[in-house]
Design a protein around this motif. Structure first.
Motif, short mmCIF file in Angstrom:
data_model
loop_
_atom_site.label_atom_id
_atom_site.label_comp_id
_atom_site.label_asym_id
_atom_site.label_seq_id
_atom_site.Cartn_x
_atom_site.Cartn_y
_atom_site.Cartn_z
N PRO A 195 41.12 46.63 66.64
CA PRO A 195 40.94 45.23 66.26
C PRO A 195 40.59 45.01 64.80
N GLY A 196 40.12 46.04 64.11
CA GLY A 196 39.77 45.88 62.71
C GLY A 196 40.95 45.97 61.77
N ALA A 197 42.13 46.22 62.31
CA ALA A 197 43.32 46.40 61.47
C ALA A 197 44.13 45.11 61.35
N GLN A 198 44.85 45.00 60.26
CA GLN A 198 45.90 44.00 60.11
C GLN A 198 47.17 44.64 60.65
N VAL A 199 47.66 44.20 61.81
CA VAL A 199 48.82 44.81 62.44
C VAL A 199 49.99 43.84 62.37
N LEU A 200 51.10 44.32 61.83
CA LEU A 200 52.28 43.49 61.65
C LEU A 200 53.47 44.08 62.40
N SER A 258 37.90 55.77 62.98
CA SER A 258 36.53 56.17 63.33
C SER A 258 36.09 57.38 62.53
N GLU A 259 37.05 58.23 62.16
CA GLU A 259 36.73 59.45 61.43
C GLU A 259 36.56 59.20 59.94
N ILE A 260 37.49 58.46 59.32
CA ILE A 260 37.47 58.34 57.86
C ILE A 260 36.86 57.04 57.37
N ARG A 261 36.71 56.06 58.25
CA ARG A 261 36.03 54.79 57.96
C ARG A 261 36.56 54.09 56.70
N PRO A 262 37.83 53.74 56.69
CA PRO A 262 38.38 53.03 55.52
C PRO A 262 37.85 51.62 55.42
N ASP A 263 37.86 51.08 54.22
CA ASP A 263 37.42 49.69 54.02
C ASP A 263 38.51 48.70 54.42
N HIS A 264 39.76 49.10 54.26
CA HIS A 264 40.88 48.21 54.61
C HIS A 264 41.87 48.99 55.47
N ILE A 265 42.29 48.38 56.59
CA ILE A 265 43.18 49.04 57.55
C ILE A 265 44.37 48.13 57.81
N ALA A 266 45.56 48.67 57.66
CA ALA A 266 46.77 47.93 58.00
C ALA A 266 47.69 48.85 58.79
N ALA A 267 48.54 48.25 59.60
CA ALA A 267 49.48 49.02 60.41
C ALA A 267 50.72 48.18 60.65
N ILE A 268 51.86 48.87 60.76
CA ILE A 268 53.11 48.18 61.09
C ILE A 268 53.82 48.91 62.21
N ASP A 269 54.60 48.15 62.98
CA ASP A 269 55.47 48.73 63.99
C ASP A 269 56.60 47.73 64.23
N GLU A 270 57.83 48.23 64.36
CA GLU A 270 58.95 47.32 64.57
C GLU A 270 58.94 46.69 65.95
N SER A 271 58.23 47.30 66.92
CA SER A 271 58.16 46.79 68.28
C SER A 271 57.01 45.79 68.41
N PRO A 272 57.29 44.53 68.72
CA PRO A 272 56.20 43.57 68.93
C PRO A 272 55.27 43.97 70.07
N GLU A 273 55.82 44.63 71.12
CA GLU A 273 54.98 45.07 72.23
C GLU A 273 53.99 46.13 71.75
N ALA A 282 53.01 46.59 68.62
CA ALA A 282 52.10 45.96 67.65
C ALA A 282 50.98 45.20 68.35
N ALA A 283 51.31 44.54 69.45
CA ALA A 283 50.28 43.81 70.21
C ALA A 283 49.25 44.77 70.79
N LEU A 284 49.72 45.90 71.33
CA LEU A 284 48.78 46.90 71.84
C LEU A 284 47.92 47.48 70.73
N ALA A 285 48.53 47.72 69.57
CA ALA A 285 47.78 48.27 68.45
C ALA A 285 46.69 47.32 67.99
N GLN A 286 47.00 46.03 67.94
CA GLN A 286 45.99 45.06 67.53
C GLN A 286 44.82 45.04 68.50
N SER A 287 45.11 45.22 69.78
CA SER A 287 44.06 45.28 70.79
C SER A 287 43.24 46.56 70.68
N ASN A 288 43.91 47.68 70.46
CA ASN A 288 43.22 48.98 70.41
C ASN A 288 42.52 49.25 69.08
#
Length: 249
Positions: free
Chosen positions: A96-101, A71-86, A88-94
């Motif tokens: 939604p504009g990111a590619q979360v793996l 929200s602050e820096i407004r990137p054009d492309h957003i990706a995120a990773i986390d080893e925990s599937p739980e 990662a699922a929360l991150a995708q929900s929180n």
């Protein structure tokens, strides 16, 4: 569990620990809000006003912090990773504009899964302290390779010389131990999960160790500072967590 009995203690992997911790992570975020906002301001400064900025968050957790940064820096492309599937699922929900793996850092398949390079990579809340020692330098080198020329890597780690958080006596012991066995900052994190207490190993860093690891990984330090883990105010080396901006050497 019977009344008055002690909860069962279980040693688990970092992945299992954070799968469980995902349910109580909001409390941790609230407790350190001012510190997090101070670090996020440093991230915004590192981002600058680059057009078409691509951002990667390593060990994103619930994604709430990622969404604030976005929200602050407004990137054009957003990706995120986390080893925990739980997580990662929360991150995708929180965020939604990111590619979360749900992929750990240093996994060979990560670069192909992301498919792009980044202007800015973040790695927050001592995520590096949960990466196995054998994977730490390979993981940092992977981050370096994922950066575009001129890109920046911003991260924070827990400082084992932080007397404000751990107490002067603990820090004196850590300093003395490092004189005998440098780099020996392995401790245990605990989380109460129902009728059991989960334990997982975590590494706390010293400032010189951070500089050495970055050098081994092909980075150089652009800025290294210390911030109080509660207030976010700038401190000296014995008064706060370590916050770093690094660039390719």
């Amino acid at each position: 569990m019977s009344k008055g009995s002690l909860p069962q203690a279980t040693s688990v992997t970092s992945k299992r620990f954070y799968d469980a911790y995902s349910r109580g992570y909001a409390t941790y975020l609230e407790r350190h809000t001012r510190y997090f906002h101070a670090v996020e301001k440093e991230i915004a400064e590192a981002a600058g006003n680059r057009p078409g900025l691509a951002l990667l968050d390593v060990g994103t957790g619930t994604g709430e912090r990622l969404q604030r940064v976005v929200s602050e820096i407004r990137p054009d492309h957003i990706a995120a990773i986390d080893e925990s599937p739980e997580m990662a699922a929360l991150a995708q929900s929180n965020c939604p504009g990111a590619q979360v793996l749900a992929i750990p850092l240093a996994a060979p398949e990560l670069p192909a899964a992301l498919a792009v390079k980044f202007d800015l990579v973040t790695c927050l809340s001592n995520v590096l302290g949960h990466i196995p020692r054998t994977q730490l330098v390979p993981g940092l080198r992977q981050i370096r390779d994922l950066l575009k020329p001129g890109g920046a890597f911003v991260f924070d780690v827990n400082n084992r010389y932080n007397a404000v958080t751990y107490g002067p006596l603990s820090v004196l012991r850590n300093v003395a131990r490092d004189r005998v066995r440098p780099g020996g900052g392995d401790f245990t994190a605990s989380y109460r999960n129902g009728d059991e207490v989960l334990h997982t190993p975590v590494h706390l860093f010293s400032p010189s160790e951070v500089v050495r690891l970055l050098r081994e990984s092909g980075f150089k330090v652009a800025r290294l500072g210390f911030r109080d883990y509660v207030t976010g105010q700038q401190r000296g080396r014995f008064g706060g967590s370590i916050v770093v901006k690094a660039v390719s050497a």
